[in-house]
Design a protein around this motif. Structure first.
Motif, PDB file in Angstrom:
ATOM      1  N   ASN A  20      38.585  37.791  35.957  1.00 18.09           N
ATOM      2  CA  ASN A  20      37.553  38.673  36.496  1.00 18.09           C
ATOM      3  C   ASN A  20      36.312  38.524  35.623  1.00 18.09           C
ATOM      4  OD1 ASN A  20      36.194  40.653  37.951  1.00 18.09           O
ATOM      5  ND2 ASN A  20      37.089  42.335  36.791  1.00 18.09           N
ATOM      6  N   THR A  70      37.331  36.513  40.405  1.00 20.23           N
ATOM      7  CA  THR A  70      36.504  37.547  41.013  1.00 20.23           C
ATOM      8  C   THR A  70      35.282  37.764  40.132  1.00 20.23           C
ATOM      9  OG1 THR A  70      37.809  39.270  39.915  1.00 20.23           O
ATOM     10  CG2 THR A  70      38.395  38.724  42.182  1.00 20.23           C
ATOM     11  N   LYS A 120      32.317  40.572  39.044  1.00 22.13           N
ATOM     12  CA  LYS A 120      31.967  41.989  39.035  1.00 22.13           C
ATOM     13  C   LYS A 120      30.576  42.177  38.436  1.00 22.13           C
ATOM     14  CE  LYS A 120      33.473  46.510  37.308  1.00 22.13           C
ATOM     15  NZ  LYS A 120      34.520  47.229  36.521  1.00 22.13           N
TER      16      LYS A 120
END
Length: 205
Positions: A39, A166, A168
């Protein structure tokens, strides 16, 4: 189902010797397998750090849970989490926590991580932790390469099939990334080209 205590004691000693204490003595092929997800976390200035998730294979999971899940309920409570972190995670620091990182071509040494947490999901042990890695964005694109890998190849870390990466908080930046085997870096005496994430970002115009 847990392995019996005689086998468990032998295997834990083996794991402690080969992966936790001294993976240099590992054999020529992986004995522990983990699916990795990353992430990539941005703040207002640029890259803030990297959240790491490892999902271990069932065999290794059962061995570690036999030792650290003291009440054998397939859940990790705060006290068990602390013991697991100290006994089966912290000493990976000397191996850069199995994450080879380079920033604009220069190796980044992980001095500390935070927010370690272990869970059990569908019988598999899962580690979560965060690697602080601050890199301010500019008009020029900056490149970060992240390769989850054990240089001894005792532990095979591969990107997860679903949602391996991912992003963020990257709305203020132009972010690109790709996942591919390294073309220049090898591990285990040149026998293996580890897979790596190549991430680049810059300020949006």
């Amino acid at each position: 189902m847990y392995v019996n205590r005689t086998i468990k004691s032998f295997l834990l000693l083996w794991i402690a010797t080969l992966i936790i204490v001294g993976p240099e003595s590992a054999l020529a092929h992986p004995h522990v397998f983990a699916d990795t997800s990353l992430n990539i976390v941005f703040d207002q200035k640029g890259l803030s750090g990297i959240g790491v998730k490892w999902v271990f294979d069932e065999f290794f999971s059962s061995m570690i849970l036999e030792e650290f899940d003291k009440d054998h309920n397939n859940r990790i409570n705060p006290n068990e989490n602390k013991g697991l972190e100290q006994g089966a995670f912290q000493n990976l620091k000397k191996y850069n926590y199995f994450n080879w990182i380079a920033i604009d071509g220069r190796k980044f040494v992980i001095k500390w991580v935070k927010d370690f947490r272990a869970q059990v999901k569908k019988g598999r042990l899962v580690y979560y932790f965060f690697v602080p890695c601050h890199l301010k964005a500019s008009q020029n694109r900056k490149t970060v390469v992240i390769s989850p890998s054990d240089p001894t190849y005792y532990t095979a870390l591969e990107f997860a099939v679903l949602n391996p990466v991912t992003i963020k908080g990257g709305n203020n930046f132009s972010v690109k990334y790709k996942i591919a085997p390294s073309t220049i870096r090898t591990i285990y005496y040149g026998m293996v080209h580890p897979t790596e994430l190549t991430l680049s970002f810059k300020l949006k115009k």
